[in-house]
Design an enzyme around this catalytic site. Structure first.
Site, PDB file in Angstrom:
ATOM      1  N   ASP A  15       0.816  -1.220   0.000  1.00 39.00           N
ATOM      2  CA  ASP A  15       0.000   0.000   0.000  1.00 39.00           C
ATOM      3  C   ASP A  15       0.850   1.271   0.000  1.00 39.00           C
ATOM      4  O   ASP A  15       0.385   2.346   0.377  1.00 39.00           O
ATOM      5  CB  ASP A  15      -0.989  -0.002   1.172  1.00 39.00           C
ATOM      6  CG  ASP A  15      -0.283  -0.122   2.510  1.00 39.00           C
ATOM      7  OD1 ASP A  15       0.960  -0.257   2.511  1.00 39.00           O
ATOM      8  OD2 ASP A  15      -0.956  -0.077   3.550  1.00 39.00           O
ATOM      9  N   GLU A  34      25.382  16.237 -25.942  1.00 33.14           N
ATOM     10  CA  GLU A  34      25.996  15.222 -25.093  1.00 33.14           C
ATOM     11  C   GLU A  34      26.820  14.178 -25.842  1.00 33.14           C
ATOM     12  O   GLU A  34      26.475  12.994 -25.848  1.00 33.14           O
ATOM     13  CB  GLU A  34      24.929  14.538 -24.240  1.00 33.14           C
ATOM     14  CG  GLU A  34      23.698  14.032 -24.982  1.00 33.14           C
ATOM     15  CD  GLU A  34      22.703  13.348 -24.034  1.00 33.14           C
ATOM     16  OE1 GLU A  34      23.131  12.454 -23.312  1.00 33.14           O
ATOM     17  OE2 GLU A  34      21.516  13.712 -24.041  1.00 33.14           O
ATOM     18  N   HIS A  79      23.156   2.965 -19.645  1.00 31.01           N
ATOM     19  CA  HIS A  79      22.054   3.154 -18.691  1.00 31.01           C
ATOM     20  C   HIS A  79      22.399   2.599 -17.313  1.00 31.01           C
ATOM     21  O   HIS A  79      21.526   2.093 -16.598  1.00 31.01           O
ATOM     22  CB  HIS A  79      20.764   2.523 -19.218  1.00 31.01           C
ATOM     23  CG  HIS A  79      20.173   3.295 -20.362  1.00 31.01           C
ATOM     24  ND1 HIS A  79      19.169   2.804 -21.161  1.00 31.01           N
ATOM     25  CD2 HIS A  79      20.454   4.523 -20.839  1.00 31.01           C
ATOM     26  CE1 HIS A  79      18.861   3.705 -22.086  1.00 31.01           C
ATOM     27  NE2 HIS A  79      19.643   4.754 -21.919  1.00 31.01           N
ATOM     28  N   HIS A 136      18.690  15.504 -27.488  1.00 29.70           N
ATOM     29  CA  HIS A 136      17.240  15.270 -27.424  1.00 29.70           C
ATOM     30  C   HIS A 136      16.618  16.558 -26.919  1.00 29.70           C
ATOM     31  O   HIS A 136      17.285  17.365 -26.278  1.00 29.70           O
ATOM     32  CB  HIS A 136      16.908  14.068 -26.521  1.00 29.70           C
ATOM     33  CG  HIS A 136      17.500  14.136 -25.134  1.00 29.70           C
ATOM     34  ND1 HIS A 136      16.952  14.900 -24.116  1.00 29.70           N
ATOM     35  CD2 HIS A 136      18.610  13.559 -24.598  1.00 29.70           C
ATOM     36  CE1 HIS A 136      17.682  14.755 -23.026  1.00 29.70           C
ATOM     37  NE2 HIS A 136      18.712  13.960 -23.285  1.00 29.70           N
ATOM     38  N   TYR A 138      33.114   5.733 -25.537  1.00 27.62           N
ATOM     39  CA  TYR A 138      33.057   4.617 -24.588  1.00 27.62           C
ATOM     40  C   TYR A 138      33.908   3.488 -25.155  1.00 27.62           C
ATOM     41  O   TYR A 138      33.600   2.976 -26.239  1.00 27.62           O
ATOM     42  CB  TYR A 138      31.608   4.151 -24.402  1.00 27.62           C
ATOM     43  CG  TYR A 138      30.663   5.333 -24.189  1.00 27.62           C
ATOM     44  CD1 TYR A 138      30.445   5.849 -22.916  1.00 27.62           C
ATOM     45  CD2 TYR A 138      30.048   5.965 -25.283  1.00 27.62           C
ATOM     46  CE1 TYR A 138      29.621   6.955 -22.728  1.00 27.62           C
ATOM     47  CE2 TYR A 138      29.225   7.067 -25.101  1.00 27.62           C
ATOM     48  CZ  TYR A 138      29.014   7.565 -23.838  1.00 27.62           C
ATOM     49  OH  TYR A 138      28.207   8.660 -23.674  1.00 27.62           O
ATOM     50  N   ARG A 153      31.445  11.136 -21.165  1.00 29.53           N
ATOM     51  CA  ARG A 153      30.369  11.902 -21.804  1.00 29.53           C
ATOM     52  C   ARG A 153      30.367  13.288 -21.157  1.00 29.53           C
ATOM     53  O   ARG A 153      30.657  13.422 -19.962  1.00 29.53           O
ATOM     54  CB  ARG A 153      29.009  11.222 -21.619  1.00 29.53           C
ATOM     55  CG  ARG A 153      27.847  12.023 -22.195  1.00 29.53           C
ATOM     56  CD  ARG A 153      26.543  11.217 -22.362  1.00 29.53           C
ATOM     57  NE  ARG A 153      25.984  10.741 -21.115  1.00 29.53           N
ATOM     58  CZ  ARG A 153      26.037   9.506 -20.646  1.00 29.53           C
ATOM     59  NH1 ARG A 153      26.681   8.577 -21.339  1.00 29.53           N
ATOM     60  NH2 ARG A 153      25.472   9.168 -19.504  1.00 29.53           N
ATOM     61  N   ASP A 167      19.567  18.187 -17.221  1.00 32.91           N
ATOM     62  CA  ASP A 167      20.224  16.951 -17.644  1.00 32.91           C
ATOM     63  C   ASP A 167      21.699  17.257 -17.912  1.00 32.91           C
ATOM     64  O   ASP A 167      22.031  17.825 -18.948  1.00 32.91           O
ATOM     65  CB  ASP A 167      19.510  16.451 -18.921  1.00 32.91           C
ATOM     66  CG  ASP A 167      19.991  15.086 -19.372  1.00 32.91           C
ATOM     67  OD1 ASP A 167      20.801  14.474 -18.666  1.00 32.91           O
ATOM     68  OD2 ASP A 167      19.543  14.637 -20.452  1.00 32.91           O
ATOM     69  N   ASP A 197      25.809  11.387 -14.630  1.00 33.42           N
ATOM     70  CA  ASP A 197      24.751  11.957 -15.484  1.00 33.42           C
ATOM     71  C   ASP A 197      23.562  12.125 -14.561  1.00 33.42           C
ATOM     72  O   ASP A 197      22.910  11.130 -14.190  1.00 33.42           O
ATOM     73  CB  ASP A 197      24.449  10.991 -16.639  1.00 33.42           C
ATOM     74  CG  ASP A 197      23.394  11.536 -17.601  1.00 33.42           C
ATOM     75  OD1 ASP A 197      22.706  12.513 -17.251  1.00 33.42           O
ATOM     76  OD2 ASP A 197      23.260  10.957 -18.703  1.00 33.42           O
ATOM     77  N   GLU A 213      27.759  16.602 -21.075  1.00 36.47           N
ATOM     78  CA  GLU A 213      26.394  16.972 -21.475  1.00 36.47           C
ATOM     79  C   GLU A 213      25.962  18.292 -20.838  1.00 36.47           C
ATOM     80  O   GLU A 213      26.084  18.475 -19.628  1.00 36.47           O
ATOM     81  CB  GLU A 213      25.415  15.869 -21.047  1.00 36.47           C
ATOM     82  CG  GLU A 213      23.956  16.208 -21.304  1.00 36.47           C
ATOM     83  CD  GLU A 213      23.011  15.045 -21.006  1.00 36.47           C
ATOM     84  OE1 GLU A 213      23.351  14.193 -20.163  1.00 36.47           O
ATOM     85  OE2 GLU A 213      21.932  15.007 -21.620  1.00 36.47           O
ATOM     86  N   HIS A 215      13.482  13.678 -21.658  1.00 40.05           N
ATOM     87  CA  HIS A 215      13.444  13.465 -23.112  1.00 40.05           C
ATOM     88  C   HIS A 215      12.112  14.061 -23.539  1.00 40.05           C
ATOM     89  O   HIS A 215      11.087  13.389 -23.525  1.00 40.05           O
ATOM     90  CB  HIS A 215      13.519  11.971 -23.464  1.00 40.05           C
ATOM     91  CG  HIS A 215      14.863  11.377 -23.138  1.00 40.05           C
ATOM     92  ND1 HIS A 215      15.175  10.064 -23.339  1.00 40.05           N
ATOM     93  CD2 HIS A 215      15.992  11.928 -22.629  1.00 40.05           C
ATOM     94  CE1 HIS A 215      16.429   9.829 -22.966  1.00 40.05           C
ATOM     95  NE2 HIS A 215      16.941  10.951 -22.526  1.00 40.05           N
ATOM     96  N   HIS A 258      25.344   6.544 -29.403  1.00 41.37           N
ATOM     97  CA  HIS A 258      24.062   7.246 -29.190  1.00 41.37           C
ATOM     98  C   HIS A 258      24.063   8.569 -29.929  1.00 41.37           C
ATOM     99  O   HIS A 258      25.059   8.986 -30.507  1.00 41.37           O
ATOM    100  CB  HIS A 258      23.783   7.417 -27.686  1.00 41.37           C
ATOM    101  CG  HIS A 258      24.813   8.213 -26.928  1.00 41.37           C
ATOM    102  ND1 HIS A 258      24.886   9.589 -26.987  1.00 41.37           N
ATOM    103  CD2 HIS A 258      25.819   7.830 -26.087  1.00 41.37           C
ATOM    104  CE1 HIS A 258      25.865  10.007 -26.201  1.00 41.37           C
ATOM    105  NE2 HIS A 258      26.462   8.964 -25.651  1.00 41.37           N
TER     106      HIS A 258
HETATM  107  N1  GLY Z   1      20.102  11.419 -18.711  1.00 43.96           N
HETATM  108  C1  GLY Z   1      19.443  10.928 -19.822  1.00 43.96           C
HETATM  109  C2  GLY Z   1      20.070  11.415 -21.050  1.00 43.96           C
HETATM  110  O1  GLY Z   1      21.150  11.951 -21.013  1.00 43.96           O
HETATM  111  O2  GLY Z   1      19.503  11.342 -22.094  1.00 43.96           O
HETATM  112 MN    MN Z   2      20.459  13.713 -22.086  1.00 48.10          MN
HETATM  113 MN    MN Z   3      21.911  12.869 -19.277  1.00 46.07          MN
END
Ligand code: GLY
Ligand code: MN
Ligand code: MN
Length: 461
Positions: free
Chosen positions: A37, A408, A246, A361, A412, A429, A274, A263, A431, A368, A357
């Protein structure tokens, strides 16, 4: 004074009117059970919040082409309010939220057919709320049952998402102010995490410095500045974990000589941020780390240069990818003898071994965020995809002031035959969040250093 929510609702009504009249229905998000609950912390539906600024569950908004807006919300209930908190209630809602009328959500099934009667069209979000289509069908059936009395049933149904996506893509002044604050808080959290990492490695603690220690610092900094939640699950990745895109903050130890990739960004008043930074856990880049770091930073700088009005959404990605691919050839990550020139690498997609990637975005209420990535009204053209297949693609979106996107790029390096060992297990990375301005872009997240020397200086301090 007209509120931003009134203005946005008026804009929806205008579209409905231009389309020949009709009515729009929009539920907020349901509550979600976490265990038995106990519920997950409640998060409103972004579309609903965009048009109401109201974050109680069990609520519905109805907008008519005439501009009339109706809210259904939870009724006042002394017993439930003792347990769960104060409810606004339908009596106070119209004045509080600048709506025309409000009813208890318990009257939804009775009143919705009345609101739908004699409307030419109904708009609601398609395929986003479980069971909504069935609910709308039920109400429409009730309207149809009154056909012999001369009541007209809506003749067409439209997806409300496309309309709202388009509105949300261009942020207004109210949204930009919140996004700036969210970016600032998140940048401060990254600064704090970097400083904590350096301090914990300088004065070792029992059990070692762990990813979760830095996650705790991020959450502390978000919350102490009033941000309600992380905008997404924070990634704190020590060493090789950075190569798992991820990954989330877990228990791995931060060690001298290794990098840490964070991140993370807060959600403030319904708006995301982000940020990714990659830094040496002990505050000093090794030569191999620094080499790759500077390539990723140069890629981001190239992306920033083309993030301006008139350029297209794909331009920052293409600019960043060129720099990354050249860097891969220069460092031997990609063997020139095998992969050829920069143009060959871009054409073959060989760079995807280390950069798999996209660079950007949209960002806004959702990390996103919504918004068409291709330019509306443009024609699809035949293009070859990475596998050499012909696909029909529309040209990507032209960037315009008020749009917000991330930049970003990353590299890798998983251990593999032919890849120089010095770079194995390095994941980097960088970003930032960019708001398109009249002449270029404003980086909303630069309250945390990004140049390698500046990161080292911060971590020494
Ligand atoms: N943190 C999610 C992305 O960078 O898209
Ligand atoms: Mn991002
Ligand atoms: Mn991110």
């Amino acid at each position: 004074m007209t509120t931003v929510y009134q203005k946005r609702r008026a804009a929806v009504a205008k579209v409905l009117k231009a389309a020949g009249g009709g009515i729009a229905l929009l539920p907020t998000a349901p509550e979600a059970a976490r265990n038995r609950d106990s519920d997950f912390a409640y998060r409103h539906d972004s579309y609903f919040y965009y048009l109401t600024g109201f974050s109680e569950p069990d609520s519905w908004l109805v907008i008519e082409a005439s501009g009339k807006s109706t809210l259904f919300c939870r009724p006042k209930d002394m017993e439930r309010e003792i347990w769960d908190g104060i409810r606004l209630g339908p009596k106070a809602a119209p004045a509080s939220l600048a709506l025309d009328q409000a009813f208890s959500v318990e009257q939804l099934d009775q009143r919705m057919p009345e609101l739908l009667a004699n409307q030419p069209a109904v708009w609601f979000p398609f395929a986003t709320h479980k069971g909504l289509e069935t609910q709308v069908d039920g109400w429409l059936n009730k309207v149809r049952a009154r056909a012999r009395l001369g009541v007209q049933c809506p003749q067409s149904q439209h997806d409300l998402c496309g309309l709202l996506d388009e509105m949300r893509l261009t942020k207004d002044a109210h949204e930009i102010a919140i996004l700036r604050r969210a970016g600032k808080i998140s940048a401060g959290a990254h600064v704090r995490a970097m400083q904590t990492s350096a301090a914990m490695l300088r004065q070792p603690v029992k059990g070692g410095a762990r990813e979760f220690h830095l996650e705790a610092e991020l959450l502390h900094e978000f919350r102490r500045h009033g941000a309600q939640y992380p905008a997404y699950t924070s990634i704190v990745a020590a060493g090789a974990n950075a190569c798992i895109l991820h990954y989330r903050a877990d228990t791995a130890e931060l060690t001298s000589g290794e990098l840490c990739l964070i991140d993370a960004g807060c959600e403030l008043d319904g708006y995301a941020s982000d940020i990714t930074r990659t830094f040496p856990a002990d505050g000093k880049f090794t030569p191999a780390q620094r080499t790759l770091y500077d390539i990723v930073l140069a890629a981001q700088e190239a992306a920033i240069k083309v993030t301006k009005p008139g350029k297209r959404f794909n331009d920052p990605h293409d600019a960043a990818t060129r720099v990354l691919a050249q860097g891969m050839l220069d460092t031997g990550l990609l063997d020139k003898a095998k992969h050829g020139t920069l143009d060959d690498v871009l054409a073959s997609g060989a760079y995807r071994q280390f950069y798999m990637h996209r660079t950007s975005h949209w960002m806004g209420m959702d990390v996103h965020d919504c918004g068409d990535y291709s330019e509306p009204g443009s024609k699809a053209r035949a293009e070859k995809d990475a596998q050499g297949q012909t696909v029909m693609k529309k040209p990507s979106r032209i960037l315009r002031p008020g749009m917000v996107l991330t930049l970003e790029p990353g590299i890798y390096v998983r251990p593999a035959k032919g890849v120089p060992k010095a770079f194995w297990n390095i994941g980097i990375r960088i970003e930032d969040d960019a708001l398109i301005t009249a002449t270029g872009c404003e980086l909303l997240t630069r309250g945390v250093p990004v140049k390698a020397d500046e990161i080292e200086a911060l971590m020494r301090g």
